[in-house]
Design an enzyme around this catalytic site. Structure first.
Site, PDB file in Angstrom:
ATOM      1  N   ARG A  51       0.649  -1.310  -0.102  1.00  0.00           N
ATOM      2  CA  ARG A  51      -0.129   0.244   0.190  1.00  0.00           C
ATOM      3  C   ARG A  51       0.945   1.244  -0.206  1.00  0.00           C
ATOM      4  NH1 ARG A  51      -1.678   1.336   4.905  1.00  0.00           N
ATOM      5  NH2 ARG A  51      -2.759  -0.603   5.269  1.00  0.00           N
ATOM      6  N   TYR A 103     -15.300  15.711 -16.697  1.00  0.00           N
ATOM      7  CA  TYR A 103     -15.882  14.483 -16.511  1.00  0.00           C
ATOM      8  C   TYR A 103     -17.065  14.067 -15.272  1.00  0.00           C
ATOM      9  CZ  TYR A 103     -16.046   9.577 -15.627  1.00  0.00           C
ATOM     10  OH  TYR A 103     -16.206   8.214 -15.488  1.00  0.00           O
ATOM     11  N   ASP A 175      -6.897  18.211 -15.866  1.00  0.00           N
ATOM     12  CA  ASP A 175      -7.109  16.934 -15.660  1.00  0.00           C
ATOM     13  C   ASP A 175      -6.954  16.752 -17.487  1.00  0.00           C
ATOM     14  OD1 ASP A 175      -8.314  14.521 -16.661  1.00  0.00           O
ATOM     15  OD2 ASP A 175      -9.782  14.593 -15.748  1.00  0.00           O
ATOM     16  N   LYS A 200      -7.871   5.558 -19.875  1.00  0.00           N
ATOM     17  CA  LYS A 200      -8.350   6.139 -20.980  1.00  0.00           C
ATOM     18  C   LYS A 200      -7.266   5.738 -22.223  1.00  0.00           C
ATOM     19  CE  LYS A 200     -11.754   6.659 -18.969  1.00  0.00           C
ATOM     20  NZ  LYS A 200     -12.285   8.028 -18.444  1.00  0.00           N
TER      21      LYS A 200
HETATM   22  C1  LIG Z   1     -12.517   8.567 -17.665  1.00  0.00           C
HETATM   23  C2  LIG Z   1     -12.386   9.655 -16.770  1.00  0.00           C
HETATM   24  C3  LIG Z   1     -12.116   9.602 -15.447  1.00  0.00           C
HETATM   25  C4  LIG Z   1     -12.312   9.729 -14.447  1.00  0.00           C
HETATM   26  O1  LIG Z   1     -11.702   8.350 -14.557  1.00  0.00           O
HETATM   27  P1  LIG Z   1     -11.847   6.898 -14.477  1.00  0.00           P
HETATM   28  O2  LIG Z   1     -10.552   5.980 -14.021  1.00  0.00           O
HETATM   29  O3  LIG Z   1     -13.161   5.909 -14.590  1.00  0.00           O
HETATM   30  O4  LIG Z   1     -12.111   6.140 -12.672  1.00  0.00           O
HETATM   31  C5  LIG Z   1     -12.064  11.553 -14.724  1.00  0.00           C
HETATM   32  N1  LIG Z   1     -12.035  13.056 -15.799  1.00  0.00           N
HETATM   33  C6  LIG Z   1     -11.428  12.210 -16.924  1.00  0.00           C
HETATM   34  C7  LIG Z   1     -12.027  13.201 -17.944  1.00  0.00           C
HETATM   35  C8  LIG Z   1     -12.443  11.115 -17.468  1.00  0.00           C
HETATM   36  O5  LIG Z   1     -13.161  10.824 -19.213  1.00  0.00           O
END
Ligand SMILES: *Cc1c(COP(=O)(O)O)cnc(C)c1O
Length: 382
Positions: A51, A103, A175, A200
């Site tokens: 962890r 998101y 982000d 992604k």
């Molecule tokens: C998918 C996404 C998230 C969340 O990520 P997860 O891996 O699904 O928890 C946050 N910000 C953006 C822009 C995303 O496309």
């Protein structure tokens, strides 16, 4: 070789370490161990309990830090786990500005969970820097900005935003999921924190959940580390391995993604059933020039509206190569209907105000043959 001298196409392939220092293995081994033997009292190999840190995770963390040209990287069990950790940097009574188009999961976690803990959230269209400036109050401590935003592809000038945030003591979090460090490096543009859903493009194969964050500031890194190791939203060694493997092909994948997206955008723009496209690589897009200033590419996310609402169901039912599924950034082309999927948690009046209507579709253009993608859209749209 000094990692800093390498270009990003080389960095993605070799990662931070280039090989496992213990065995010379070219591929980072999966250290599937929860705990590590202490050589003696008060002695450690550098790893005590997974962890806290694990060698496979450490390689991923150092790799993303290197790609973002930052100092400290952190790997989480999902993008949301990373975002949650960042929200916990703030205290009750503090005000945080977020992109008004973002998101849906980020919106949900703020509104349905963290509001209860006394944090104040405000959603602002930061594609206009004046809006950001005007929204900053005496208790504003953070700005969480997606650029481009999901799904309306609005773009914020990161350099300008960072200047304003610095003047006001506001922590700027970007982000960077849609572009990845291959196309955009927010820390170089002045942001304090860059965060990713590595699920992604970084992972790239729709097979793993992961979140990543990178910062430069040592004190901030200590604060994040404390939350990270205490709460345990850490990513498993096997998932780290998959993300490291995905990152190896990031450069070539993104080149193809983008090449395909440009042609798909052009096709959609000229299609009679399509009303409007939202693609930052379109020269008519209002954010094209800002993108040119701060990113080396436009990515492969395209949103578009259709003229008739009936077309939506027809498209989602008829696509064959393209899959109707949530998520984005993988090699497979995916189509989503934000109003019921990713943005279902956002109230209707807010959705309509930002443009997430029942006629909007979002396409994550994959790396298949572009003519096949276009043919599929063509048969589905008619
Ligand atoms: C998918 C996404 C998230 C969340 O990520 P997860 O891996 O699904 O928890 C946050 N910000 C953006 C822009 C995303 O496309």
């Amino acid at each position: 070789m000094e990692e800093k001298c390498l270009n990003i196409e080389s960095k993605v392939v070799h990662g931070h370490s280039m090989f496992d220092p213990l065995t010379g293995a070219i591929t980072t081994p999966i250290y599937q161990s929860a705990t590590f033997r202490h050589p003696g009292l008060y002695e450690t190999t550098g790893y005590d309990y997974s962890r806290l840190q694990n060698p496979t995770r450490e390689e991923l963390e150092k790799t993303i830090a290197s790609l973002e040209n930052g100092k400290h990287g952190f790997a989480f069990s999902s993008g949301m786990a990373a975002i949650t950790t960042l929200i916990k940097l703030f205290n009750p009574g503090e005000h945080i500005i977020l992109s008004d188009d973002l998101y849906g999961g980020t919106y949900r976690i703020c509104e349905e969970i963290y509001k209860r803990y006394g944090l104040e959230f405000e959603y602002v269209d930061t594609s206009s820097i004046d809006n950001l400036k005007a929204a900053i109050k005496s208790n504003t401590k953070g700005a969480f900005i997606e650029t481009p935003t999901n799904p309306m592809m609005k773009v914020t000038d990161i350099r300008e935003a960072s200047k304003i945030c610095k003047e006001s003591g506001v922590l700027l979090i970007i982000d960077n999921t849609f572009l990845t460090p291959y196309f955009q490096r927010p820390l170089e543009l002045g942001a304090d924190v860059v965060v990713h859903s590595a699920t992604k493009y970084l992972g790239g194969h729709n097979d793993t959940l992961c979140g990543l964050a990178v910062v430069n500031n040592d004190e901030l890194a200590e604060e994040i580390k404390l939350i990270h190791k205490s709460e345990g939203a850490v990513v498993s060694p096997f998932d780290c391995y998959l993300i490291i493997r995905g990152i190896k092909t990031l450069a070539v994948r993104l080149e193809r993604h983008e090449e395909n997206a440009k042609l798909v955008a052009e096709f959609l723009k000229n299609h009679e059933s399509v009303d409007k496209i939202y693609y930052t690589g379109d020269t008519d897009n209002p954010y094209y020039d800002v993108m040119k200033k701060q990113s080396s590419g436009f990515g492969a996310m395209i949103s578009f509206t259709v003229k008739k609402v009936e077309t939506v169901e027809k498209v989602l039912k008829s696509v064959k190569l393209i899959t109707f599924a949530e998520s984005l950034g993988g090699v497979e082309s995916l189509i989503t209907y934000p109003v019921v999927q990713t943005h279902g948690a956002i109230p209707e009046e807010i959705r309509n105000a930002i443009g997430v209507t029942d006629k909007l579709l979002r396409l994550s253009v994959g790396i298949e043959n572009v003519n096949d993608i276009i043919s599929d859209l063509n048969q589905a749209l008619i």
